[in-house]
Design a protein around this motif. Structure first.
Motif, PDB file in Angstrom:
ATOM      1  N   GLN A 105      80.658  56.197  38.326  1.00  0.00           N
ATOM      2  CA  GLN A 105      80.066  57.105  37.387  1.00  0.00           C
ATOM      3  C   GLN A 105      78.571  56.460  37.250  1.00  0.00           C
ATOM      4  N   GLY A 106      78.056  55.896  38.185  1.00  0.00           N
ATOM      5  CA  GLY A 106      76.667  55.383  37.807  1.00  0.00           C
ATOM      6  C   GLY A 106      76.356  53.749  37.769  1.00  0.00           C
ATOM      7  N   GLY A 107      77.717  52.926  37.767  1.00  0.00           N
ATOM      8  CA  GLY A 107      77.668  51.689  37.814  1.00  0.00           C
ATOM      9  C   GLY A 107      78.022  51.046  36.393  1.00  0.00           C
ATOM     10  N   LEU A 108      77.812  49.771  35.979  1.00  0.00           N
ATOM     11  CA  LEU A 108      78.355  49.338  35.093  1.00  0.00           C
ATOM     12  C   LEU A 108      77.760  49.559  33.525  1.00  0.00           C
ATOM     13  N   PHE A 109      78.413  49.746  32.536  1.00  0.00           N
ATOM     14  CA  PHE A 109      77.902  49.783  31.254  1.00  0.00           C
ATOM     15  C   PHE A 109      77.159  48.735  31.060  1.00  0.00           C
ATOM     16  N   LYS A 110      75.914  49.040  30.380  1.00  0.00           N
ATOM     17  CA  LYS A 110      74.892  47.830  29.950  1.00  0.00           C
ATOM     18  C   LYS A 110      75.508  46.956  28.936  1.00  0.00           C
ATOM     19  N   TYR A 111      75.492  45.593  28.850  1.00  0.00           N
ATOM     20  CA  TYR A 111      75.907  44.692  28.307  1.00  0.00           C
ATOM     21  C   TYR A 111      77.440  44.399  28.242  1.00  0.00           C
ATOM     22  N   SER A 112      78.270  45.080  29.118  1.00  0.00           N
ATOM     23  CA  SER A 112      79.404  44.927  29.596  1.00  0.00           C
ATOM     24  C   SER A 112      79.857  43.655  30.358  1.00  0.00           C
ATOM     25  N   THR A 113      81.076  43.087  30.251  1.00  0.00           N
ATOM     26  CA  THR A 113      81.328  41.758  30.783  1.00  0.00           C
ATOM     27  C   THR A 113      82.645  42.282  32.276  1.00  0.00           C
ATOM     28  N   THR A 114      82.471  41.665  33.029  1.00  0.00           N
ATOM     29  CA  THR A 114      83.140  42.163  34.301  1.00  0.00           C
ATOM     30  C   THR A 114      83.878  41.012  34.997  1.00  0.00           C
ATOM     31  N   ALA A 115      85.103  40.907  35.100  1.00  0.00           N
ATOM     32  CA  ALA A 115      85.842  39.852  35.877  1.00  0.00           C
ATOM     33  C   ALA A 115      85.848  40.297  37.353  1.00  0.00           C
ATOM     34  N   MET A 116      85.467  39.460  38.217  1.00  0.00           N
ATOM     35  CA  MET A 116      85.568  39.838  39.473  1.00  0.00           C
ATOM     36  C   MET A 116      86.587  38.629  40.116  1.00  0.00           C
ATOM     37  N   VAL A 117      87.825  39.448  40.313  1.00  0.00           N
ATOM     38  CA  VAL A 117      89.176  38.430  40.837  1.00  0.00           C
ATOM     39  C   VAL A 117      89.358  38.746  42.064  1.00  0.00           C
ATOM     40  N   GLY A 118      89.856  37.539  42.734  1.00  0.00           N
ATOM     41  CA  GLY A 118      90.224  37.643  44.261  1.00  0.00           C
ATOM     42  C   GLY A 118      90.531  36.160  44.666  1.00  0.00           C
ATOM     43  N   ALA A 119      91.193  36.170  45.943  1.00  0.00           N
ATOM     44  CA  ALA A 119      91.636  34.981  46.798  1.00  0.00           C
ATOM     45  C   ALA A 119      90.187  34.335  47.326  1.00  0.00           C
ATOM     46  N   SER A 120      90.440  33.298  47.872  1.00  0.00           N
ATOM     47  CA  SER A 120      89.249  32.380  48.643  1.00  0.00           C
ATOM     48  C   SER A 120      88.713  33.515  49.911  1.00  0.00           C
ATOM     49  N   ARG A 226      84.511  32.749  24.956  1.00  0.00           N
ATOM     50  CA  ARG A 226      83.473  32.109  24.398  1.00  0.00           C
ATOM     51  C   ARG A 226      82.122  32.594  25.205  1.00  0.00           C
ATOM     52  N   LEU A 227      82.425  32.609  26.597  1.00  0.00           N
ATOM     53  CA  LEU A 227      81.364  32.975  27.548  1.00  0.00           C
ATOM     54  C   LEU A 227      80.997  34.644  27.356  1.00  0.00           C
ATOM     55  N   CYS A 228      82.026  35.281  27.284  1.00  0.00           N
ATOM     56  CA  CYS A 228      81.777  36.887  26.996  1.00  0.00           C
ATOM     57  C   CYS A 228      81.122  37.132  25.703  1.00  0.00           C
ATOM     58  N   ASN A 229      81.508  36.286  24.694  1.00  0.00           N
ATOM     59  CA  ASN A 229      80.939  36.485  23.484  1.00  0.00           C
ATOM     60  C   ASN A 229      79.477  36.097  23.346  1.00  0.00           C
ATOM     61  N   LEU A 230      79.084  35.042  24.305  1.00  0.00           N
ATOM     62  CA  LEU A 230      77.714  34.570  24.492  1.00  0.00           C
ATOM     63  C   LEU A 230      76.949  35.792  25.044  1.00  0.00           C
ATOM     64  N   PHE A 231      77.453  36.264  26.131  1.00  0.00           N
ATOM     65  CA  PHE A 231      76.723  37.238  26.970  1.00  0.00           C
ATOM     66  C   PHE A 231      76.646  38.434  26.164  1.00  0.00           C
ATOM     67  N   ARG A 232      77.318  38.826  25.388  1.00  0.00           N
ATOM     68  CA  ARG A 232      77.126  40.113  24.738  1.00  0.00           C
ATOM     69  C   ARG A 232      76.376  39.902  23.596  1.00  0.00           C
ATOM     70  N   SER A 233      76.280  38.723  22.784  1.00  0.00           N
ATOM     71  CA  SER A 233      75.484  38.387  21.694  1.00  0.00           C
ATOM     72  C   SER A 233      74.145  38.333  22.316  1.00  0.00           C
ATOM     73  N   LYS A 234      73.824  38.113  23.515  1.00  0.00           N
ATOM     74  CA  LYS A 234      72.576  38.009  24.263  1.00  0.00           C
ATOM     75  C   LYS A 234      72.045  39.346  24.695  1.00  0.00           C
ATOM     76  N   GLU A 235      72.857  40.406  24.738  1.00  0.00           N
ATOM     77  CA  GLU A 235      72.808  41.531  25.299  1.00  0.00           C
ATOM     78  C   GLU A 235      72.257  41.422  27.005  1.00  0.00           C
ATOM     79  N   ILE A 236      73.303  40.752  27.497  1.00  0.00           N
ATOM     80  CA  ILE A 236      73.253  40.649  28.944  1.00  0.00           C
ATOM     81  C   ILE A 236      74.423  41.329  29.637  1.00  0.00           C
ATOM     82  N   THR A 237      74.471  41.793  30.610  1.00  0.00           N
ATOM     83  CA  THR A 237      75.105  42.238  31.691  1.00  0.00           C
ATOM     84  C   THR A 237      75.644  41.164  32.580  1.00  0.00           C
ATOM     85  N   SER A 238      77.262  41.005  32.294  1.00  0.00           N
ATOM     86  CA  SER A 238      77.653  39.965  33.134  1.00  0.00           C
ATOM     87  C   SER A 238      78.621  40.117  34.083  1.00  0.00           C
TER      88      SER A 238
END
Length: 265
Positions: A105-120, A226-238
């Motif tokens: 629906q147009g991409g990721l929400f602004k300031y959201s955190t996304t886990a990209m999970v997969g094998a090598s 801790r990383l997710c909280n850091l990025f959210r507090s800085k208003e970064i989409t990660s």
């Protein structure tokens, strides 16, 4: 008591034998106003673990802190808080991944955190670089932090999928690299926050959180939170990439990560 009567602030240094749970002769902990305990790292002598056991008339954080001895003395790294403080946004930002934005629906929400999970070899690094690079092309500052490869390796990977990395770096792309085995989690997060405050990115990718593979599942969970909280507090989409063995379905519940991230791909 004598030193206190003379108005002298003092520190009594006491050695604790390895394996002992008693401090000094056992009397110091009752007499002293404060007790700070230093221990070797959980799996190696460095870093040093500092615990504030007691501090009279003071609210203390009992969580263990990581410190190291550098050229100018001892440095204690702060801990990114675990309490979640979420900026709310209904705006979406394009990932730049062909076909994905139409399916989300147009991409990721602004300031959201996304886990990209997969094998090598499944394209996690490619996805992350493309996400940051497309943001730079849209006029946003981007930070790509690798826990597995050198900056030159990342530049080569970016060029191999058609990006002019030198031009991107002039426009606002920043590439950083850390070796997890040489740093504690607190040191890494503290230095990353310092870079974020300097660079002020809108998008960030941490590639290879599983680089902290010597840590337990519980510690990986705390690092991610801790990383997710850091990025959210800085208003970064990660986006944070995580290596998982090839298997049917997606298994992130073993690490407890499904409750931390807004999105899992």
């Amino acid at each position: 008591k004598m030193l206190r009567a003379e108005g002298v602030t003092n520190i009594l240094v006491v050695e604790v034998p390895f394996g002992s749970t008693r401090i000094g002769s056992g009397m110091e902990e009752f007499v002293a106003d404060g007790i700070i305990q230093l221990e070797h790292g959980f799996r190696q002598p460095v870093p040093i673990i500092l615990r504030v056991i007691k501090m009279r008339s003071t609210l203390i954080i009992r969580e263990p802190h990581v410190c190291v001895i550098k050229e100018k003395g001892m440095v204690l790294y702060p801990k990114q808080p675990l309490k979640v403080s979420l900026p709310i946004s209904t705006d979406r930002i394009r990932t730049g991944i062909a076909g994905l934005d139409e399916r989300t629906q147009g991409g990721l929400f602004k300031y959201s955190t996304t886990a990209m999970v997969g094998a090598s070899g499944t394209g996690k690094t490619t996805f992350g670089f493309q996400f940051v690079a497309e943001g730079v092309l849209d006029g946003q500052i981007g930070l790509f932090c690798s826990l597995e490869e050198s900056p030159n390796d990342i530049r080569t990977a970016g060029q191999s999928i058609g990006y002019d990395v030198k031009t991107l770096e002039k426009k606002g792309l920043h590439i950083l690299s850390w070796i997890p085995e040489n740093q504690s989690q607190d040191a890494f997060i503290s230095e990353l926050e310092s870079n974020i405050d300097t660079i002020k990115p809108s998008r960030i990718v941490v590639d290879g959180l599983s680089g902290f593979r010597y840590s337990s599942n519980e510690e990986i969970y705390l690092i991610a939170k801790r990383l997710c909280n850091l990025f959210r507090s800085k208003e970064i989409t990660s986006v944070i990439t995580i290596l998982q063995p090839q298997q049917p379905g997606i298994n992130v519940t073993s690490l407890g990560l499904s409750s931390i991230f807004h999105n899992i791909i």
